[in-house]
Design an enzyme around this catalytic site. Structure first.
Site, short mmCIF file in Angstrom:
data_model
loop_
_atom_site.label_atom_id
_atom_site.label_comp_id
_atom_site.label_asym_id
_atom_site.label_seq_id
_atom_site.Cartn_x
_atom_site.Cartn_y
_atom_site.Cartn_z
N GLY A 149 12.08 5.15 8.79
CA GLY A 149 11.92 3.80 8.25
C GLY A 149 12.39 3.78 6.81
CB ALA A 228 3.62 10.43 5.56
NE ARG A 229 -1.78 6.34 4.15
CZ ARG A 229 -0.88 5.87 3.27
NH1 ARG A 229 -0.03 6.70 2.68
NH2 ARG A 229 -0.84 4.59 2.98
CD GLU A 258 -5.71 9.41 -1.34
OE1 GLU A 258 -5.17 9.76 -0.28
OE2 GLU A 258 -5.10 8.84 -2.25
CG HIS A 283 -1.58 8.80 -2.24
ND1 HIS A 283 -2.51 8.20 -1.43
CD2 HIS A 283 -0.40 8.20 -1.92
CE1 HIS A 283 -1.94 7.30 -0.67
NE2 HIS A 283 -0.64 7.28 -0.95
N GLY A 285 3.61 9.65 -4.73
CA GLY A 285 4.99 9.59 -4.27
C GLY A 285 5.60 8.20 -4.40
O1 LIG Z 1 2.44 2.44 0.11
C1 LIG Z 1 1.69 3.30 0.61
O2 LIG Z 1 1.53 3.44 1.82
C2 LIG Z 1 0.97 4.21 -0.29
O3 LIG Z 1 0.53 5.22 0.15
C3 LIG Z 1 0.73 3.79 -1.69
O4 LIG Z 1 -0.63 3.95 -1.98
P1 LIG Z 1 -1.41 2.97 -2.98
O5 LIG Z 1 -1.48 1.64 -2.35
O6 LIG Z 1 -0.64 2.97 -4.25
O7 LIG Z 1 -2.76 3.61 -3.17
#
Ligand SMILES: O=C(O)C(=O)COP(=O)(O)O
Length: 308
Positions: A149, A228-229, A258, A283, A285
């Site tokens: 994506g 990603a996650r 997290e 987190h 990125g």
């Molecule tokens: O855009 C995403 O999916 C993110 O992981 C960004 O995280 P955030 O909303 O800045 O805590």
């Protein structure tokens, strides 16, 4: 006048533009969930980032809600099934932080391949070790991307020029619209890649996808990247794979939980954070000064096109 409630820190461009469209916008980035539950009944729109969970309780407290605007990409903090069943529209803004994720992922990879963190720490501690910091080159390698994506594409685009072959798998997409990667099956990725980077959402299906069993199938030692996650990956399995040599280095922008561990998990996180082949970022990125603004602008644009 239709009302929007913002419950997290969004760049003011979103509020400004939404007001220009005729919405009344309450920007309450520090609001607690209990307060949201009390006042949400008056709002047609809700704007969130990661930390606020739009669960069944929230949706039940929002009889007028027409849309949820997710400032960012991941929708895993929204109960999508319930929201859609209620006819609530969902918009997000991956276009706003894809550049950030692409650059961050490449940065993690180059840093791991060249031992930046380890070498820098050693020098600060009086150690001058050239052999122990011999690096790897991207030139000639194969990079496997899972999830093609906005994020996966942004990373692939930045790899052009490094002399790598980029192969990508996307469950929902075939016939890619760019030339930065060639389509591959999961099996081909596992078979050929020297670098594996995840750019998929967290879903029931992807949760704990990268586990001990999955990592056993790779034919070559790999560098592993996850921006990603965290919950897609079993971090213990990654640690074991690093220790067995299957993973040469892991760049993790997200962790299974997290933030920092609770007491019971402390040993495991201790091992992770002390590992010279692990690079950790909190987190961020997709979280740059630039994306802060771009996300809000993209979201406002999508709001304008929303039929509500
Ligand atoms: O855009 C995403 O999916 C993110 O992981 C960004 O995280 P955030 O909303 O800045 O805590």
């Amino acid at each position: 006048m239709k009302k929007i409630l913002i419950v997290d820190d969004l760049h003011p461009a979103f509020k400004l533009e939404a007001e220009g469209m005729g919405f009344e916008v309450d920007d309450l980035p520090l609001i607690k969930k209990a307060e949201v539950l009390e006042i949400l009944k008056d709002y047609e729109g809700l704007a969130i980032r990661t930390k606020f969970r739009v669960d069944a309780e929230v949706l039940a407290a929002a009889p007028k809600l027409k849309f949820v605007a997710r400032a960012g990409a991941g929708m895993d903090n929204i109960d999508v099934d319930i929201a859609e069943a209620k006819g609530i529209k969902l918009i997000n803004a991956p276009e706003g932080n894809a550049d950030a994720v692409g650059e961050h992922t490449l940065g993690m990879l180059l840093s791991l391949m060249n031992n930046f963190r380890k070498a820098d720490t050693e020098i600060r501690n009086g150690i001058w070790d050239r052999e122990g910091n011999r690096g790897y080159e991207l030139m000639g390698k194969t990079v496997g991307i899972i999830g093609y994506g906005h994020m996966g594409q942004a990373f692939a685009k930045r790899l052009a020029g490094f002399g790598v072959k980029v192969i990508a798998y996307d469950k929902y997409k075939t016939r890619f619209t760019d030339d930065y990667a060639s389509e591959a099956s999961m099996e081909e990725i596992v078979k050929y890649c020297d670098v594996l980077s995840l750019h998929i959402p967290l879903t029931r299906e992807t949760k704990q996808m990268v586990d001990e069993e999955y990592l056993r199938h790779f034919r070559r030692p790999i560098f592993f990247l996850n921006a990603a996650r965290g919950e897609i990956v079993n971090t213990k399995a990654v640690l074991n794979a690093i220790n067995s040599g299957q993973i040469l280095g892991a760049g993790l922008d997200v962790l299974e939980k997290e933030k920092f561990p609770t007491l019971g998990e402390a040993d495991f996180y201790e091992a992770l954070k002390n590992h010279p082949k692990v690079l950790l970022t909190p987190h961020v990125g997709g979280w740059t000064f630039d994306s802060y603004r771009k996300i809000s602008e993209v979201l406002a644009r999508k709001l304008k096109n929303l039929e509500i």
